[in-house]
Design an enzyme around this catalytic site. Structure first.
Site, mmCIF file in Angstrom:
data_model
loop_
_atom_site.group_PDB
_atom_site.id
_atom_site.type_symbol
_atom_site.label_atom_id
_atom_site.label_comp_id
_atom_site.label_asym_id
_atom_site.label_seq_id
_atom_site.Cartn_x
_atom_site.Cartn_y
_atom_site.Cartn_z
ATOM 1 N N LEU A 226 -10.904 -5.097 12.207
ATOM 2 C CA LEU A 226 -10.851 -5.004 10.739
ATOM 3 C C LEU A 226 -10.828 -6.372 10.072
ATOM 4 O O LEU A 226 -11.126 -6.511 8.887
ATOM 5 C CB LEU A 226 -9.605 -4.207 10.311
ATOM 6 C CG LEU A 226 -9.806 -2.715 10.045
ATOM 7 C CD1 LEU A 226 -10.452 -2.022 11.224
ATOM 8 C CD2 LEU A 226 -8.488 -2.042 9.708
ATOM 9 N N LYS B 297 0.804 -1.233 0.000
ATOM 10 C CA LYS B 297 0.000 0.000 0.000
ATOM 11 C C LYS B 297 0.839 1.287 0.000
ATOM 12 O O LYS B 297 0.414 2.301 -0.526
ATOM 13 C CB LYS B 297 -0.948 0.007 1.201
ATOM 14 C CG LYS B 297 -2.142 -0.910 0.995
ATOM 15 C CD LYS B 297 -3.117 -0.830 2.139
ATOM 16 C CE LYS B 297 -4.231 -1.840 1.876
ATOM 17 N NZ LYS B 297 -5.206 -1.919 2.941
HETATM 18 P P1 NAP Z 1 0.073 -3.681 7.867
HETATM 19 O O1 NAP Z 1 0.348 -2.490 7.017
HETATM 20 O O2 NAP Z 1 1.017 -4.834 7.850
HETATM 21 O O3 NAP Z 1 -0.103 -3.149 9.360
HETATM 22 C C1 NAP Z 1 -0.292 -3.981 10.450
HETATM 23 C C2 NAP Z 1 0.395 -3.326 11.642
HETATM 24 O O4 NAP Z 1 0.081 -4.065 12.815
HETATM 25 C C3 NAP Z 1 1.916 -3.321 11.490
HETATM 26 O O5 NAP Z 1 2.411 -2.033 11.804
HETATM 27 C C4 NAP Z 1 2.349 -4.361 12.510
HETATM 28 O O6 NAP Z 1 3.609 -4.070 13.069
HETATM 29 C C5 NAP Z 1 1.283 -4.194 13.565
HETATM 30 N N1 NAP Z 1 1.226 -5.336 14.455
HETATM 31 C C6 NAP Z 1 1.430 -6.641 14.173
HETATM 32 N N2 NAP Z 1 1.283 -7.369 15.299
HETATM 33 C C7 NAP Z 1 0.984 -6.507 16.283
HETATM 34 C C8 NAP Z 1 0.727 -6.657 17.658
HETATM 35 N N3 NAP Z 1 0.770 -7.854 18.264
HETATM 36 N N4 NAP Z 1 0.440 -5.561 18.392
HETATM 37 C C9 NAP Z 1 0.420 -4.355 17.799
HETATM 38 N N5 NAP Z 1 0.665 -4.131 16.498
HETATM 39 C C10 NAP Z 1 0.938 -5.208 15.748
HETATM 40 O O7 NAP Z 1 -1.356 -4.298 7.512
HETATM 41 P P2 NAP Z 1 -2.692 -3.480 7.109
HETATM 42 O O8 NAP Z 1 -2.817 -3.389 5.641
HETATM 43 O O9 NAP Z 1 -2.745 -2.240 7.909
HETATM 44 O O10 NAP Z 1 -3.810 -4.535 7.592
HETATM 45 C C11 NAP Z 1 -4.033 -4.761 8.964
HETATM 46 C C12 NAP Z 1 -5.246 -5.665 9.151
HETATM 47 O O11 NAP Z 1 -6.408 -5.025 8.664
HETATM 48 C C13 NAP Z 1 -5.148 -7.005 8.407
HETATM 49 O O12 NAP Z 1 -5.744 -7.992 9.200
HETATM 50 C C14 NAP Z 1 -5.977 -6.765 7.176
HETATM 51 O O13 NAP Z 1 -6.523 -7.947 6.625
HETATM 52 C C15 NAP Z 1 -7.072 -5.874 7.746
HETATM 53 N N6 NAP Z 1 -7.717 -5.029 6.733
HETATM 54 C C16 NAP Z 1 -9.062 -5.176 6.565
HETATM 55 C C17 NAP Z 1 -9.708 -4.384 5.639
HETATM 56 C C18 NAP Z 1 -11.192 -4.532 5.457
HETATM 57 O O14 NAP Z 1 -11.711 -4.068 4.447
HETATM 58 N N7 NAP Z 1 -11.883 -5.108 6.416
HETATM 59 C C19 NAP Z 1 -8.991 -3.446 4.869
HETATM 60 C C20 NAP Z 1 -7.614 -3.323 5.084
HETATM 61 C C21 NAP Z 1 -6.985 -4.132 6.020
HETATM 62 P P3 NAP Z 1 4.911 -4.718 12.386
HETATM 63 O O15 NAP Z 1 5.036 -4.097 11.039
HETATM 64 O O16 NAP Z 1 5.988 -4.361 13.330
HETATM 65 O O17 NAP Z 1 4.624 -6.202 12.296
#
Ligand code: NAP
Length: 279
Positions: free
Chosen positions: A223, A68
């Site tokens: 999410l 992204k």
């Molecule tokens: P991302 O860019 O990888 O961000 C996830 C963040 O969470 C990262 O900064 C990660 O840190 C952090 N993280 C991981 N484990 C953690 C923990 N135990 N405690 C606190 N923070 C933690 O992913 P994203 O695109 O934002 O997506 C995040 C989630 O949202 C996913 O499950 C995705 O499927 C969901 N999502 C859903 C929708 C929807 O339409 N419903 C849309 C977008 C995303 P690190 O980088 O240090 O690991």
């Protein structure tokens, strides 16, 4: 005969994505000659893929983890929202090979939260877990609704600090803070808890939030939509909180992307039925 226009999702891994079902159902219902495909991409192929979109008859894309933010340098233009968020989940190919970036995640989230679920973020205290692409979109869109405070926790403290700083620069009158731990989010005093970390997607994943922090005045929005009920949501329900998974957000962000690509209103019921049928 002109071949169908191609749309799709890039990311890695993406094999469980429900986006093809939802978009192909919409194309078919509106009799649009188009097809939505999955493009699982490794990092080293990203640039080549993006510069050959027109050549491959690709007219639009959704972007997911981990691209992204990485796609931004390859785009010719960014919507104001995508620029503010600093992440792109939708690309439209226009005027030949011009790539425009948008972000529909935050608006999709808000449409579901405020529209369908009736939660008004104004003056509310909000805790957000995660500071990645989705969290950035959610925080920006929540901030537009003037909450009292947003407190962010991410495993990577620098990410949370950067997000809070960006929000402070762009929105006045809201208290933005970073927490050192889930405990530091002060969930006991919050009205809304958003899980924007991927923890909960796997069956073996723990619940990030201790039951003692959850309460009946809280709305918990995860999410994640697969599984339908994460451990966080089931625990929150037990404690009397209102809960939602991210399926509504998925639907609305997809509908907004569809409109950007085709100029046509997305058929909500058709897309919703496709999603519900798959889960
Ligand atoms: P991302 O860019 O990888 O961000 C996830 C963040 O969470 C990262 O900064 C990660 O840190 C952090 N993280 C991981 N484990 C953690 C923990 N135990 N405690 C606190 N923070 C933690 O992913 P994203 O695109 O934002 O997506 C995040 C989630 O949202 C996913 O499950 C995705 O499927 C969901 N999502 C859903 C929708 C929807 O339409 N419903 C849309 C977008 C995303 P690190 O980088 O240090 O690991």
């Amino acid at each position: 005969m002109t071949p169908p226009k191609i749309y799709g999702l890039i990311g890695y891994p993406i094999k469980h994505s429900l986006s093809p079902l939802m978009h192909n159902a919409a194309f078919s219902y509106l009799k649009i000659s188009a097809e939505y495909r999955l493009f699982p991409l490794l990092k080293e192929s990203l640039e080549d893929f993006l510069i050959s979109l027109t050549q491959n008859n690709i007219h639009g894309l959704n972007i997911t983890i981990p691209y992204k933010e990485m796609v931004i340098p390859f785009l010719d233009d960014l919507s104001d929202e995508a620029r503010l968020i600093g992440a792109v989940n939708t690309i439209k190919v226009s005027g030949g090979d011009r790539l425009e970036g948008f972000n529909t995640d935050g608006e999709g989230f808000l449409k579901h939260l405020a529209g369908d679920l009736g939660f008004n973020p104004q003056d509310k205290a909000i805790a957000v877990i995660g500071a990645g692409g989705a969290a950035k979109a959610v925080c920006v869109c929540l901030s537009k609704k003037k909450p009292k405070a947003i407190n962010i926790y991410d495993l990577d403290k620098n990410k949370a600090a950067l997000l809070a700083r960006n929000l402070k620069t762009n929105f006045n009158g809201i208290e933005f803070k970073c927490a050192d731990s889930i405990g530091g989010l002060n969930i006991g005093k919050c009205d809304l808890l958003v899980n924007a970390a991927p923890v909960g997607m796997k069956e073996t994943d723990p619940c990030l939030v201790d039951a003692k922090f959850l309460h009946g005045r809280l709305m918990v929005y995860d999410l994640i939509y697969n599984p339908k009920e994460t451990r966080l949501l089931s625990l929150a329900k037990e404690k009397g909180a209102s809960v939602s998974n991210g399926l509504g957000m998925l639907l609305y962000q997809g509908m907004l992307s569809f409109k950007i690509w085709t100029g046509q209103d997305a058929p909500k019921e058709v897309m919703q039925k496709a999603l519900l049928g798959a889960l």
